[in-house]
Every structure is written in C-alpha cells, then in structure tokens.
Design a protein around this motif. Structure first.
Motif, short mmCIF file in Angstrom:
data_model
loop_
_atom_site.label_atom_id
_atom_site.label_comp_id
_atom_site.label_asym_id
_atom_site.label_seq_id
_atom_site.Cartn_x
_atom_site.Cartn_y
_atom_site.Cartn_z
N PHE A 177 5.12 4.02 1.90
CA PHE A 177 4.97 2.75 1.45
C PHE A 177 4.97 1.79 2.60
N ALA A 178 4.08 0.86 2.48
CA ALA A 178 3.88 -0.20 3.61
C ALA A 178 3.42 -1.57 3.00
N GLU A 179 4.36 -2.60 3.15
CA GLU A 179 3.63 -3.62 2.97
C GLU A 179 2.65 -4.36 4.21
N LEU A 180 1.66 -4.87 4.11
CA LEU A 180 0.74 -5.25 5.08
C LEU A 180 0.74 -6.84 4.98
N ALA A 181 0.91 -7.30 6.22
CA ALA A 181 0.65 -8.95 6.29
C ALA A 181 -0.93 -9.28 6.59
N MET B 126 0.85 -1.32 -0.05
CA MET B 126 0.04 -0.06 -0.06
C MET B 126 0.90 1.34 0.07
N ALA B 127 0.56 2.15 -0.51
CA ALA B 127 1.20 3.72 -0.43
C ALA B 127 0.20 4.71 -0.50
N VAL B 128 0.41 5.60 0.44
CA VAL B 128 -0.26 6.99 0.45
C VAL B 128 0.80 7.95 -0.18
N ARG B 129 0.33 8.43 -1.12
CA ARG B 129 1.30 9.18 -2.09
C ARG B 129 0.49 10.81 -2.03
N PHE B 130 1.46 11.75 -1.79
CA PHE B 130 1.12 13.14 -1.93
C PHE B 130 2.36 13.99 -2.27
N GLU B 131 1.88 15.21 -2.62
CA GLU B 131 2.78 16.07 -3.01
C GLU B 131 3.87 16.43 -2.07
N ALA B 132 5.05 16.46 -2.31
CA ALA B 132 6.09 16.62 -1.18
C ALA B 132 6.08 18.06 -0.75
N PRO B 133 6.05 18.17 0.64
CA PRO B 133 5.96 19.47 1.15
C PRO B 133 7.46 20.29 0.92
N ASP B 134 7.48 21.54 0.48
CA ASP B 134 8.54 22.18 -0.02
C ASP B 134 9.22 22.55 1.24
N LEU B 135 10.25 21.57 1.66
CA LEU B 135 11.01 21.82 3.06
C LEU B 135 12.48 21.38 2.65
N VAL B 136 13.43 21.86 3.39
CA VAL B 136 14.85 21.29 3.38
C VAL B 136 14.61 19.80 4.01
N LEU C 236 4.24 -5.56 7.68
CA LEU C 236 5.17 -6.17 7.70
C LEU C 236 6.37 -5.43 7.69
N ARG C 237 6.42 -4.23 6.78
CA ARG C 237 7.44 -3.29 6.99
C ARG C 237 7.00 -2.04 6.01
N ALA C 238 7.52 -0.91 6.27
CA ALA C 238 7.35 0.31 5.81
C ALA C 238 8.47 1.24 5.47
N ASP C 239 8.39 2.19 4.72
CA ASP C 239 9.42 3.18 4.46
C ASP C 239 8.78 4.36 4.06
N THR C 240 9.55 5.43 3.77
CA THR C 240 9.06 6.85 3.43
C THR C 240 10.02 7.26 2.30
N PHE C 241 9.38 7.82 1.34
CA PHE C 241 10.18 8.39 0.20
C PHE C 241 9.98 9.85 -0.26
#
Lengths: 465, 465
Positions: free
Chosen positions: B353-357, B303-313, B340-345
C-alpha cells in the motif's frame, strides 16, 4: 524537422558541399571587397587626423590609434564600426583625461553624443560608419592599466603583429560561424565569444579549420596561454590567458553552454559542411494555436510570472533576469513543483516562463525530523508536533522522527501568487518590478505572452544545441 | 488525539502516577504468583525426568536442561512455554542426534508433533503448557557450537548466574514494556528485542530503570560487551556482544526503528510514568468511510498492489514483503511518482500500500545526456535523438546534451499494471504470486482492502512512534 535543420544535416543544399567550397561561398559574402576597404580606410584616416589635431592641441604628448576589427582587417563585410582611441600621457589626472577625451570626441564626430562605459566617450555617425572616440592612458605595459579601455591598445598591437591577411580572413569566418550558432558576443545576454577571444583562438590554433578541429576534441577545462605567462587559476571551462595580462582570462564571460555549443557545431560542420551554419537561426514565431498544441503534446503545466521589464541595459537586465529565473525555479523545485524546463524573456514586459512536471502536491508533506538520539532536538521536534491535530505522527522512520504536516502551498500557482516568491534570490530591479505587481499565467493562459514573445517561445519549443 | 494517547501523556490515569507505583501495578499483573510458579515447576520436573529417562536409555552420556524464561524465572505470568533441551555427547553424529532427539521428544510429549528449525524437534502441549523438546550437543564452550541451538545452554547458564530474583523481576518489566511499545521479539516481522537480549540488557545495566535511563541517552552505535571479549565489528545501531560468543551481536536482528522506539518511549515513560506503556496498542480498525475521509484529508493518491499471500511462515514472508515494498517504492520514485509513505500487509491476501504525492507525470521527461566533451558518448546520444520526431532537442544545458523524450508511463497506475513492475527487486515468492495475477487499486478503490486490513490501515493512518 524544419527545412533549416534538414539543410544543416546535409539536405539538398548541403549534401554535396565540401569544406573548402562552403568556406569560399561564405567568404564571398563576408569578406569586405576592395571598395568597402577603401571607403573604410579613407574615413578612418580622416577621423584619425581630426582626432590627432584636436588631441595634440590639448596635450602635446597625445596620439591616436585606430583599434578594433576595422583596424585589423577582421571586420565582417557590412559591419560599420570604427573605434578611435585617443591616448593621453599618464601624467594627466583622470578628470582632465575625461574632459579632453570628450572635447576630442566632439571635434572628431561633430554630430556625436556622449555615452558612459567605464569612462565617458563620444559616439556618432560619420559617412555611414558608427564611430566611437574613446580616451585612454598611454602606458608602458598592459599591467599598468588603470581601466579596461587602457588595455585595448595592447590587444590591438598584439593581434596586429600576429594576424596576417590569411589569418584575418579566418577570423572573419570564425566570427561568422560563432554568430551563426548563436555563440558570438561577450555581452551578458549572450555570454559568448568576444571578438578579441575569437581572434586569439584563430591566431593560437593557426586558422579557422584548426580551431574547429581542436574545439571538436576539447576536454574542458581547456587552458591556452599564448605568452606562457599565466599566474592565476580559473574555474572556467575555457581559459585563454590574456597575452597582455597574465592575470586575466579573456574567456571568463564565455558560458559553459557556449563552449559546448562550439564543440557541438564544430563536429557537425566538419562532418557535413554547409553554409547554413554561418546563418543565425531565426526561430519561427509561435502562434497561440501552436502554443496550445505544444502544451497539450507535452502534458506539463506551463506557468509564467510576467511583470514590467525593468528599464536597464541588456548587460544589467539579463543577469538579473537569470538570477530571478534561478531563484524562482529553485523555489518551485524546493516545494516539490518539479520544473521540467524554464527560460526568461524580456521586451516591454519581462517573463519567467516554466513548464512544471508537477504543479500540485498533496495537502500534507513529509517533514523529516532529527535523529532520535540527538535528544534535545528530538524532544523539541516531538513536542512541537505531538499535540498538533493537523499533523500525522510524529512517528519513527529509521532512526529519525517524521511528521506529516500541512503544506503551505498545494499548487504552484498558489506559491507564485504568494509573498513567498520574494523569499528567493531575485535581481534587485526585478524584485522592485515584481513589487509593483505581476501576473501569474497558468496553462493556456500563457498564450497571453503572445505575440510579444512569439519568437522566444518558438525557440523554447524547438530547442537546438 | 485518541484516549489511549491522552493517557500516555499523563491523562486522568497517568497524571499522578509515580514511577514506583506504576511498576508495582504492572508487577501485580505480570509476576507469576506462587501457585503459577509451583504448577510450572511441577510440570517442568515431570518433563525433565521423562526426557532424562528416555535420553540416557539411548545415550548414557546424555543429560537434560530446562532453559528459557520459565527456567530462569523471567517469564511473564500467563506465558506457558517450557523449553527442554536434551544434550547428547558430541561424539554422536548429527543424524543420530536428530533421530534420538525426536525419540526423546515423543516420549516426553506423547501428543507432540515434529517441527523443523535448524534441527527437527518435538512440540506439544502438556497440562496446558506449550512444550518444546530440543536436542543439542553438549559442548565444552560456546565457541565449539555446531548450530544455533547448541548455544542455548550456555546462554542459560550465563544468565542463571547473573539474574537474581530482583533482576528477574526487572526482566519481566522490561519485556512487558517492550511488548507494550511493539519492540519485543526477534522474529523477522518485528525485528525487535529478543528475550535473551532483554535479559542481557537488564543484567548489564543492573535493572529496568537503569536500562531506561541509559536507553534515553543512547548515542548509536551503542556497544556493550559484558565479557569484554568482542573481536568482530558490526554496523548495527545496537551491538551487544554475546557473552558466550565473542563474534556474535545478540542485537543483530534489532532494527534501527526499534532501538529508536525504545529510546523514545524510555524518555516518555521516565517523564510521565503510566501503566499504559505496558499495554500493546491495538489500532482501531478503519472503516471504508474513515479511509475515504483520510484520503480526502491528505490529498495524496493511494495505491495498492494486492495479490494472494505466499504460503510462508512469517519469518520468511515478511522479509520478502519488505523487499518487495522497497522495490516497488523505488520503482515508483525512480519514475517520479513520489511516494509519500508506504507499508505492506499480509493475511489471506497480501498488499503493498502506498500513498503517492505525485501520481501523474507529463508526456515527456528530461533525459540528461553525456557531457559534450566526452565525444564518443556525446555523438552517440545526439545521433540517437536528433532525428526522432517525438523528441524535443537534443539541446545543451551546461556542458551536457539534454533530450526531452516521451515517457514510458505517465501514470503510476500504468506503471504498476505494466511488466516493468517485475524489473524491481521482489521477494522470490512474492514475484511468483504477482505472476499469478494482482490487482492495482487506486484512490477510493483501496477500500477493497477492507475489512481484511482494517487494523493495519487504522495504524497506518494514525502513525505513532
């Protein structure tokens, strides 16, 4: 909500009932009338005389006691149990006691047969009554007892001294109430309130209503010690120190559920009295169509492990079934097959029935390794998984290694059908039965449990306190 | 296993390398040669002179220091950073300091522009070097500092006194090693080892090899206090008391993962030295086909939750992304959607981004009520659910009520698409971005994250220490 439930909550039958009028209606039904009392007294006297004659012929120091609810006037109308205890002098050796006991039993109950509890005894029918003739030792105090039956005469004497007519009537109400809510009986299937425990509670609180009022506010562990002589500590939710034995909790067998059940129904009944509380609920049998409806409504995955019921008495069977239930539920939960609820049933076959919130898992599972600073273990873990082409990782999470490896079983069915089922704690006879073979039923296949367990499944899907 | 991994474990390139010959090859690549040193020295001198002239014109008591790795000879060949610190007398007020600082900066780096950290400063390019001109106060000791930059001259002096040519060369090796394993940098995206921390560790252990040998056996929390003057306590896994400030842990920003990572690779490298450890791993970009293969192989639900990247350093963005990741993972886990595991990009868009068991749950959930003996709560719970036709129960389990009630969300997608997503802790700017709208991608739909996050997903599905 069923009609039964509607009544309990104050429906047409219950709305206008007040406490005393309800009790009066119940008493009409459960109090033995003069005729019943007279018949019981006549039969009991005959039996006592026969037993005394037989016993004193064998051992001059013997005597005979009528014990139990029929002796104390606490039996419920229609109960037909008469317990005759034959007390022999303590000088007798146990073998002779048993031999004499059976001889007296057969003389007293000519059509009787022998049964075996802690001792052998004779059981049979006399003029429509179920009669037990049980031998025991006549001892000076309950602390000298050699087996559980030796304690009964002391219990009997203690209660006879404390239960007058009025309290005896309240004991009958309490017993019937506990029967109605399903909490009566110290057998290991019910794990509820024994007759003796019920009588002690009514005597101690001074009646049925005071017992209900106290129970409604109990803060377990509840400890009662009528003789103020307790000298052991117990971890049970309800502790009633035996007035005849300071080291015994009379309520030891009473499960937390049944203590809670009494609390719940005491509150409900005091809030809106109804005769319905005194009637055991008969669960509606579930049809296959209704079972399928329930499964569809709940969206869990039903599973059952069905096998031939071990040939055991209930007091042995149900503890084994519960142990197996706990083991199988634990095995499922440990593998991530989350059990929503489960129960176990027995008749010709026996079954562990469970609904799973999760019945499938991914091909891989997260396997948490040791902290990386525990060098030996960490290196061992890393080396074990590093070259495995089926493993993702090892990688680092926090201060530990993690490997994602293939699972043994990705479905609960696969697990239940595998030998791993035997890795969990199972009752010995259940294990043997499973070794002979078992079925795993999944989803609508569980309709195969019908009609054998139609009432058990009816109760399962309409759970009440 | 990839070729890269094979090399590290002692493949064709690594098998016969011994420690010293590996270091020698790395040094050939990372040590600045005489020419590079001379060029840097020349430019640095020019800059220092320009800054001194400008600074003393404004404040007679001012002076100029060259600081950082280029000043201490610990820079890696090819690094082009020159840090010029302009120290003003402490009598100056902060506003004047900032004004003077910028003026000196512009005089020193004519094409420079202003940037803002704790103070404004001037940054620009001079003869191919990246130059920062930073104003600070000249103080008697580091404990008097008014802002973090005032500390830098003290760090510089401390290290200059301790790092001879040989240790400086070992600092370069240590930095390159930490870069190679992905643990170098105190920015909040990396949360790794800063340059100053690396130099302190090499100085304290007496070289690169002693540092590796010590790290391989670290038992966190590891506490180093070079000046033996620490007077605060820290809960970090690595604690290096700043030699110029007894209340500061130089390694405060270094995450447990990076401490563990250094331990892991120190062991691996000492066991089989290879130059590959000094090269940052470039994850292979993942193709859509490969992503689908991985998802099919693992059988989890991506699963992924995707959105516009905030304009931050990055130093603001990544902590917010990690907080959001933690919040969303917590929200999923709390509802039984086991992650199961997740990360953010982050790039143009950002994604959790996450993988669900477990991605689906039954229609009902078990809701554990209060103990029945807590009468007020228990009665409230019972009354709340007793008449609800959608509820199974309440019934009794142990000493508590349980109700089986309808769930809010039966699918993880439903949860992520609902407003409940905003109930979890999210970084402030991430929350704003999500309020503007977001996509929920499930399963193979996550291929829409490609090619933007092809390397991040490549690393995700080939996880390494």
């Amino acid at each position: 909500m069923s009609e039964d439930e509607a009544d309990r909550d104050g429906g047409p039958d219950g709305a206008n009932d007040d406490f005393e009028s309800v009790l009066s209606r119940v008493r009409d039904r459960i109090d033995p009338d003069a005729d019943e009392r007279a018949r019981l007294r006549a039969v009991a006297e005959t039996l006592t005389e026969r037993a005394e004659d037989a016993a004193t012929d064998l051992a001059p120091g013997a005597d005979v006691l009528q014990v139990g609810s029929s002796a104390r006037g606490t039996w419920i109308s229609g109960d037909r149990d008469i317990d005759v205890f034959v007390r022999f002098p303590p000088e007798l050796d146990r073998e002779t006691l048993e031999e004499y006991g059976l001889e007296v039993g057969h003389d007293t109950v000519p059509d009787g047969h022998e049964e075996y509890a802690e001792h052998p005894y004779v059981k049979g029918e006399v003029e429509g009554f179920d009669v037990d003739v049980v031998p025991c030792f006549r001892l000076g105090s309950a602390t000298e007892i050699r087996s559980a039956v030796d304690r009964t005469p002391f219990h009997n004497r203690y209660l006879e001294e404390r239960l007058d007519e009025e309290l005896a009537a309240d004991v009958r109400l309490a017993k019937q109430f506990l029967k109605g809510i399903g909490a009566y009986g110290s057998d290991l299937r019910t794990s509820g309130f024994s007759g003796y425990l019920t009588e002690l509670l009514v005597a101690e609180y001074g009646g049925f209503r005071p017992l209900l009022e106290a129970a409604a506010d109990w803060q377990p562990p509840v400890e009662l010690d009528p003789e103020d002589h307790g000298r052991a500590s117990f971890s049970d939710p309800l502790i009633v120190i035996d007035p005849t034995d300071p080291e015994r909790n009379v309520a030891a067998v009473c499960a937390a559920e049944n203590v809670a059940r009494l609390q719940h129904y005491a509150r409900e009944f005091l809030a809106s009295p109804s005769v319905d509380f005194f009637e055991p609920r008969e669960p509606e049998p579930l049809t296959a169509a209704a079972l399928r409806d329930r499964l569809a409504d709940r969206e869990a995955t039903a599973m059952a492990v069905r096998f031939e019921a071990p040939d055991l008495v209930d007091d042995q069977l149900y503890p084994q079934l519960r142990k197996s239930l706990e083991g199988i539920v634990g095995g499922l939960d440990d593998r991530g097959f989350d059990v929503l609820r489960a129960d176990t049933f027995a008749d010709e076959t026996a079954a562990v029935f469970a609904e799973l919130a999760v019945a499938e898992r991914p091909a891989i599972e997260r396997h948490l390794g040791p902290p990386i600073h525990v060098r030996d273990h960490a290196e061992g873990f890393y080396d074990a998984y590093d070259d495995d082409p089926d493993v993702y990782g090892p990688f680092i999470d926090g201060d530990r290694y993690v490997a994602e490896r293939k699972r043994d079983c990705t479905t609960a069915r696969g697990y239940l059908e595998s030998d791993r089922l035997f890795d969990v704690g199972l009752g010995a006879h259940v294990e043997t039965a499973l070794e002979e073979g078992y079925d795993v039923l999944v989803g609508d296949e569980t309709t195969a449990l019908l009609p054998e367990f139609d009432r058990q499944l009816g109760a399962y899907f309409d759970p009440r306190p």
